[in-house]
Motif scaffolding. Structure first.
Motif: not given
Length: 488
Positions: A362-366, A371-376, A400-407, A460-467
């Motif tokens: 199941r983890l493959w989909l995560s 990826f969507l969170v980071i791109i968003g 923001a919309a792409i990140a929300a989908v990934g979340n 900041s967005s780069g730092l959050m993506c790294g985390l």
């Protein structure tokens, strides 16, 4: 703000294929056949019409819709103050960042208080707590409209969250009381969607209220919503029912308060801390870390920082600010499809493995969600950093919309994986994840402004993506690799 408890229940028993026949009396058999048309039910109802599983479908739906409206209201009210941050900061003489703590404080309460309410409601009944909670919120929200200081308002917001957490704590339990295993996914989908949509819907609607009639009426609208909840709960029925011993004690003060106590249900103070024992499970803890980090940076940071960033950059009024949240609403709705995709992927994986079910598949989909969170987040931060003052553009909102989908994808998949590890402790796992995730989201607004000031939006967005990559993607991959080596 995707509900962890809702994702838990949607996937908790979705893999049950059949129910073993059981030995029951002829009278019991005849009643079930007349009421349900089959005895292959999980769980198996009693022959008592008062058993919630035997209630008419409309009555079951009524109870679940009430919970759905309650969970929607809880996140609606938490995020709904965002368009009023600027006005409240000016009125109370505090900074805009300090005003945002009204939302983060509620998150902390929503994370901790369910650990307190759930054992009590399981023992003494849910309806009295739900009635008390909504009625108290009516008075507290009216008081919010007349608060004169920051401290007064903060105290009222914390108390509202404390009483609203009764309904957020009851969602999965009520569905468990009313629904059979084959229908819980659908029933939990009702209130889980309400929980998710409430976060962006709050600021979307209250922005118009703030712009046209002012902050005071935001609290009055909250009070009206709570009043309708209270009235609807008056016509509800207690869903707690012990089939092995349906008789309960209720006398004296307990009877006056509508509380009940089953002889077979013994309350223990240890029940308050039992969900935290799941921290000893490696896979569950990895899931908690991944879900918490993703939630904080792909949801809370966007919701809370939207007023501070968009208003200062584009000089938006409250009504214009509210429209920015449509992007997160759309992304959240799209992300809800991850539940269906997750089940479809597992069926495909089981078929590919010749009938062998490996929960790590199941983890493959995560990874798609990460990826969507980071791109968003990159799109959101970089395009806001490049934006010209007073020249609004839609590109950051697309991010923001792409990140929300990934979340939502990550929340659903990673929570399902955690439940798959210890399905018999599903409720405890859900409460544990919700507690840590909410508390981690609570501390975000305390350091978000400092982070944005020192690193700018792009940094900041780069730092959050790294985390997210390290504590989400890499942590999940670690559990994935170790699990596959052990299981295959």
């Amino acid at each position: 703000m995707s509900s962890i408890l809702s994702d838990m229940e949607k996937t908790q028993i979705s893999h049950l294929e059949q129910v073993e026949p059981v030995q029951i009396s002829p009278e019991h058999h005849d009643y079930l056949m007349m009421r349900h048309g089959t005895i292959e039910l999980d769980p198996l109802p009693s022959a008592d019409p008062k058993d919630p599983l035997n209630w008419p479908q409309w009555k079951k739906n009524y109870e679940i819709i009430l919970i759905a409206f309650g969970t929607f209201s809880s996140t609606f009210m938490s995020a709904g103050l965002a368009p009023a941050y600027a006005a409240m900061a000016e009125e109370y003489g505090v900074s805009l960042a300090t005003a945002s703590y009204y939302t983060s404080a509620k998150l902390a309460v929503y994370g901790v208080l369910p650990l307190f309410w759930v054992p009590l409601m399981n023992t003494y009944g849910r309806r009295p707590f739900l009635l008390l909670g909504t009625l108290a919120c009516v008075a507290l929200n009216i008081g919010g409209g007349f608060a004169k200081t920051y401290g007064q308002q903060m105290a009222l917001r914390v108390l509202v969250a404390a009483f609203m957490s009764t309904v957020t704590a009851a969602g999965s339990s009520v569905v468990g009381d009313l629904a059979f295993s084959h229908e819980r996914g659908t029933k939990n989908g009702w209130w889980s969607l309400g929980y998710v949509i409430g976060t962006p819907s709050g600021p979307f609607f209250t922005g118009f209220i703030q712009y046209h009639v002012g902050t005071k009426w935001i609290f009055f609208v909250f009070a009206i919503m709570n009043f309708f909840q209270f009235v609807f709960f008056i016509f509800s029925t207690e869903t707690v029912y012990v089939r092995s011993d349906p008789y309960y004690k209720s006398n004296g003060v307990m009877k006056m308060l509508g509380l009940r106590k089953y002889a077979t249900k013994n309350f223990s103070w240890k029940d308050f801390f039992r969900p935290l024992k799941q921290a000893a499970n490696f896979n569950v803890t990895i899931s908690v870390i991944a879900a918490s980090v993703t939630f904080a940076y792909a949801n809370i940071s966007l919701i809370v920082e939207m007023p501070q960033v968009m208003v200062s950059y584009f000089n938006l009024n409250a009504q214009q600010l509210s429209l920015q949240y449509i992007s997160i609403m759309v992304g959240s709705v799209i992300g809800e499809a991850s539940g269906f995709l997750s089940d479809w992927w597992m069926k495909l994986s089981i078929k590919r493995r010749n009938g062998k079910r490996v929960i790590y598949d199941r983890l493959w989909l995560s990874y798609f969600g990460y990826f969507l969170v980071i791109i968003g987040l990159i799109i959101w931060g970089v395009y806001l950093f490049k934006a010209k003052i007073d020249h609004w553009n839609i590109k950051p909102l697309i991010g923001a919309a792409i990140a929300a989908v990934g979340n939502n994808v990550v929340a659903t998949v990673i929570t399902t994986f955690a439940i798959d590890n210890v399905p018999e402790k599903a409720a405890d796992v859900g409460l544990y994840i919700n507690c840590v995730r909410s508390l981690f989201g609570f501390i975000g607004p305390f350091y978000f402004p400092i982070m944005f000031d020192n690193l700018n939006l792009a940094g900041s967005s780069g730092l959050m993506c790294g985390l997210v990559l390290i504590f989400g993607g890499f942590a999940t991959a670690l559990a994935h690799v170790i699990g596959l080596r052990r299981k295959i």
